[in-house]
Write an enzyme that holds these catalytic residues in place. Structure first.
Site, PDB file in Angstrom:
ATOM      1  NE  ARG A   1     -11.096   2.498   5.166  1.00  0.00           N
ATOM      2  CZ  ARG A   1     -12.214   1.831   4.866  1.00  0.00           C
ATOM      3  NH1 ARG A   1     -13.379   2.194   5.407  1.00  0.00           N
ATOM      4  NH2 ARG A   1     -12.173   0.812   4.050  1.00  0.00           N
TER       5      ARG A   1
ATOM      6  NE  ARG B   1     -16.672  -2.759   3.768  1.00  0.00           N
ATOM      7  CZ  ARG B   1     -15.412  -2.530   3.402  1.00  0.00           C
ATOM      8  NH1 ARG B   1     -14.795  -3.351   2.576  1.00  0.00           N
ATOM      9  NH2 ARG B   1     -14.781  -1.482   3.859  1.00  0.00           N
TER      10      ARG B   1
ATOM     11  NE  ARG C   1      -4.126   0.087   2.719  1.00  0.00           N
ATOM     12  CZ  ARG C   1      -5.112  -0.803   2.672  1.00  0.00           C
ATOM     13  NH1 ARG C   1      -4.864  -2.049   2.385  1.00  0.00           N
ATOM     14  NH2 ARG C   1      -6.333  -0.426   2.906  1.00  0.00           N
TER      15      ARG C   1
ATOM     16  NE  ARG D   1     -13.507  -2.780   7.144  1.00  0.00           N
ATOM     17  CZ  ARG D   1     -12.677  -2.879   6.107  1.00  0.00           C
ATOM     18  NH1 ARG D   1     -12.737  -3.938   5.317  1.00  0.00           N
ATOM     19  NH2 ARG D   1     -11.802  -1.937   5.846  1.00  0.00           N
TER      20      ARG D   1
HETATM   21  P1  AP5 Z   1     -15.005  -4.966  -0.732  1.00  0.00           P
HETATM   22  O1  AP5 Z   1     -14.797  -6.110  -1.653  1.00  0.00           O
HETATM   23  O2  AP5 Z   1     -15.108  -5.214   0.714  1.00  0.00           O
HETATM   24  O3  AP5 Z   1     -13.929  -3.802  -1.036  1.00  0.00           O
HETATM   25  P2  AP5 Z   1     -12.377  -3.694  -0.658  1.00  0.00           P
HETATM   26  O4  AP5 Z   1     -11.671  -3.171  -1.863  1.00  0.00           O
HETATM   27  O5  AP5 Z   1     -11.906  -4.980  -0.091  1.00  0.00           O
HETATM   28  O6  AP5 Z   1     -12.451  -2.542   0.396  1.00  0.00           O
HETATM   29  P3  AP5 Z   1     -11.738  -2.386   1.848  1.00  0.00           P
HETATM   30  O7  AP5 Z   1     -12.500  -1.322   2.556  1.00  0.00           O
HETATM   31  O8  AP5 Z   1     -11.608  -3.724   2.505  1.00  0.00           O
HETATM   32  O9  AP5 Z   1     -10.368  -1.859   1.450  1.00  0.00           O
HETATM   33  P4  AP5 Z   1      -9.401  -1.129   2.379  1.00  0.00           P
HETATM   34  O10 AP5 Z   1      -8.197  -1.195   1.524  1.00  0.00           O
HETATM   35  O11 AP5 Z   1      -9.816   0.196   2.801  1.00  0.00           O
HETATM   36  O12 AP5 Z   1      -9.441  -1.973   3.735  1.00  0.00           O
HETATM   37  P5  AP5 Z   1      -8.499  -3.096   4.333  1.00  0.00           P
HETATM   38  O13 AP5 Z   1      -9.339  -4.030   5.079  1.00  0.00           O
HETATM   39  O14 AP5 Z   1      -7.574  -3.597   3.306  1.00  0.00           O
HETATM   40  O15 AP5 Z   1     -16.335  -4.208  -1.269  1.00  0.00           O
HETATM   41  C1  AP5 Z   1     -16.857  -3.069  -0.607  1.00  0.00           C
HETATM   42  C2  AP5 Z   1     -18.401  -3.076  -0.726  1.00  0.00           C
HETATM   43  O16 AP5 Z   1     -18.755  -2.958  -2.097  1.00  0.00           O
HETATM   44  C3  AP5 Z   1     -19.075  -4.359  -0.232  1.00  0.00           C
HETATM   45  O17 AP5 Z   1     -20.267  -4.046   0.385  1.00  0.00           O
HETATM   46  C4  AP5 Z   1     -19.315  -5.192  -1.507  1.00  0.00           C
HETATM   47  O18 AP5 Z   1     -20.432  -6.035  -1.399  1.00  0.00           O
HETATM   48  C5  AP5 Z   1     -19.530  -4.072  -2.526  1.00  0.00           C
HETATM   49  N1  AP5 Z   1     -19.023  -4.437  -3.870  1.00  0.00           N
HETATM   50  C6  AP5 Z   1     -17.849  -5.051  -4.161  1.00  0.00           C
HETATM   51  N2  AP5 Z   1     -17.706  -5.200  -5.490  1.00  0.00           N
HETATM   52  C7  AP5 Z   1     -18.835  -4.661  -6.047  1.00  0.00           C
HETATM   53  C8  AP5 Z   1     -19.285  -4.502  -7.393  1.00  0.00           C
HETATM   54  N3  AP5 Z   1     -18.552  -4.914  -8.451  1.00  0.00           N
HETATM   55  N4  AP5 Z   1     -20.466  -3.869  -7.619  1.00  0.00           N
HETATM   56  C9  AP5 Z   1     -21.210  -3.424  -6.556  1.00  0.00           C
HETATM   57  N5  AP5 Z   1     -20.851  -3.551  -5.267  1.00  0.00           N
HETATM   58  C10 AP5 Z   1     -19.665  -4.167  -5.007  1.00  0.00           C
HETATM   59  O19 AP5 Z   1      -7.623  -2.242   5.377  1.00  0.00           O
HETATM   60  C11 AP5 Z   1      -8.205  -1.714   6.531  1.00  0.00           C
HETATM   61  C12 AP5 Z   1      -7.166  -0.934   7.326  1.00  0.00           C
HETATM   62  O20 AP5 Z   1      -6.098  -1.830   7.719  1.00  0.00           O
HETATM   63  C13 AP5 Z   1      -6.456   0.185   6.578  1.00  0.00           C
HETATM   64  O21 AP5 Z   1      -7.204   1.383   6.625  1.00  0.00           O
HETATM   65  C14 AP5 Z   1      -5.136   0.286   7.360  1.00  0.00           C
HETATM   66  O22 AP5 Z   1      -5.321   0.959   8.573  1.00  0.00           O
HETATM   67  C15 AP5 Z   1      -4.833  -1.170   7.684  1.00  0.00           C
HETATM   68  N6  AP5 Z   1      -4.023  -1.800   6.638  1.00  0.00           N
HETATM   69  C16 AP5 Z   1      -4.383  -2.852   5.851  1.00  0.00           C
HETATM   70  N7  AP5 Z   1      -3.400  -3.157   4.995  1.00  0.00           N
HETATM   71  C17 AP5 Z   1      -2.386  -2.289   5.244  1.00  0.00           C
HETATM   72  C18 AP5 Z   1      -1.103  -2.087   4.666  1.00  0.00           C
HETATM   73  N8  AP5 Z   1      -0.685  -2.849   3.651  1.00  0.00           N
HETATM   74  N9  AP5 Z   1      -0.354  -1.092   5.159  1.00  0.00           N
HETATM   75  C19 AP5 Z   1      -0.753  -0.307   6.180  1.00  0.00           C
HETATM   76  N10 AP5 Z   1      -1.962  -0.431   6.766  1.00  0.00           N
HETATM   77  C20 AP5 Z   1      -2.779  -1.422   6.294  1.00  0.00           C
HETATM   78 MG    MG Z   2     -11.167  -5.582   1.818  1.00  0.00          MG
END
Ligand code: AP5
Ligand code: MG
Length: 212
Positions: free
Chosen positions: A170, A126, A87, A159
């Site tokens: 974010r 979501r 990221r 969430r």
């Molecule tokens: P979903 O598939 O859940 O989307 P996503 O891309 O996985 O979104 P996230 O919010 O999980 O991404 P993020 O990067 O912010 O969070 P993460 O958990 O990685 O879909 C979202 C919604 O849309 C759902 O309701 C779904 O049903 C709907 N949807 C999906 N596809 C669709 C479509 N085609 N059409 C219509 N609807 C659809 O990270 C969380 C936190 O963890 C970060 O903020 C950070 O604090 C930490 N973190 C994680 N990884 C790192 C890293 N590498 N470095 C530093 N901090 C990190």
């Molecule tokens: Mg995700």
């Protein structure tokens, strides 16, 4: 083939990863899911990550990189998806070294492109299963019974970081730190862009065709 799935919060990384796991037997490594599980189990890692996640900031590179290093070691011989890692450019550079050490490689870094208004709708709507992590949406993919997971009957909740003020942080964090990865992966020839702004099954087919 091993792939990176990257894109904005709500772009559909988790949704597409679940389909790749289900239909193609790939292994998903979601750093967000790993942190949420560590928080749920009150581990040291969870304690270290929680305050950053609650604010919508990135967890420091040193913590994330160490965690992924450990996970990668167990993935030899498997086709994996990196969901939400790297990221930052520093994480991408560290990943390159880790892959080399483990004699692994990434075939494609797939960027899911989704417009901002759609991201906001997806994130605010979501809901996720507290037990198995299955992802729902109040309008486009509600569970059959309100608040109950179709897959494991766990409780379906919002969430912590899907509240509007945290979503704004974010998205800003993403623009500043993660968007530059497009240039990084363009430069090393792995970059592919896929429109994530269509029905999830169509997005999946587009990704599947890249893996052939
Ligand atoms: P979903 O598939 O859940 O989307 P996503 O891309 O996985 O979104 P996230 O919010 O999980 O991404 P993020 O990067 O912010 O969070 P993460 O958990 O990685 O879909 C979202 C919604 O849309 C759902 O309701 C779904 O049903 C709907 N949807 C999906 N596809 C669709 C479509 N085609 N059409 C219509 N609807 C659809 O990270 C969380 C936190 O963890 C970060 O903020 C950070 O604090 C930490 N973190 C994680 N990884 C790192 C890293 N590498 N470095 C530093 N901090 C990190
Ligand atoms: Mg995700």
């Amino acid at each position: 083939m091993n792939i990176i799935l990257f894109g904005a919060p709500g772009a559909g990384k988790g949704t597409q990863s679940a389909m790749l796991v289900d239909k193609l037997g790939m292994v998903q490594i979601s750093t967000g899911d790993l942190f949420r599980s560590a928080i749920k189990n009150s581990t040291e890692l969870g304690l270290a990550a929680k305050s950053y996640m609650d604010r919508g900031d990135l967890v420091p590179d040193s913590i994330v990189i160490g965690m992924v290093e450990e996970v990668l070691k167990g993935l030899k011989g498997k086709s994996f998806i990196l969901d939400g890692f790297p990221r930052t450019v520093a994480q991408a550079e560290a990943l390159g070294k880790m892959l080399q050490v483990n004699s692994m490689s990434i075939g494609k870094a797939i960027f899911l492109e989704v417009p901002k208004e759609e991201l906001l709708d997806r994130l605010t709507g979501r809901r996720v299963c507290q037990s198995c992590g299955a992802v729902y949406h109040i309008h486009s993919k509600p569970p059959k019974e309100a608040g109950v997971c179709d897959q494991c009957s766990g409780q379906v909740v919002q969430r912590n970081d899907d509240k509007e003020d945290v979503i704004a942080t974010r998205l800003k964090t993403y623009e500043e730190n993660t968007l530059p990865l497009r240039g990084f992966y363009r430069d090393n020839g792995k970059y592919v862009e896929v429109s994530g702004n269509r029905e999830a099954g169509q997005v999946f087919e587009a990704i599947r065709s890249l893996l052939a």
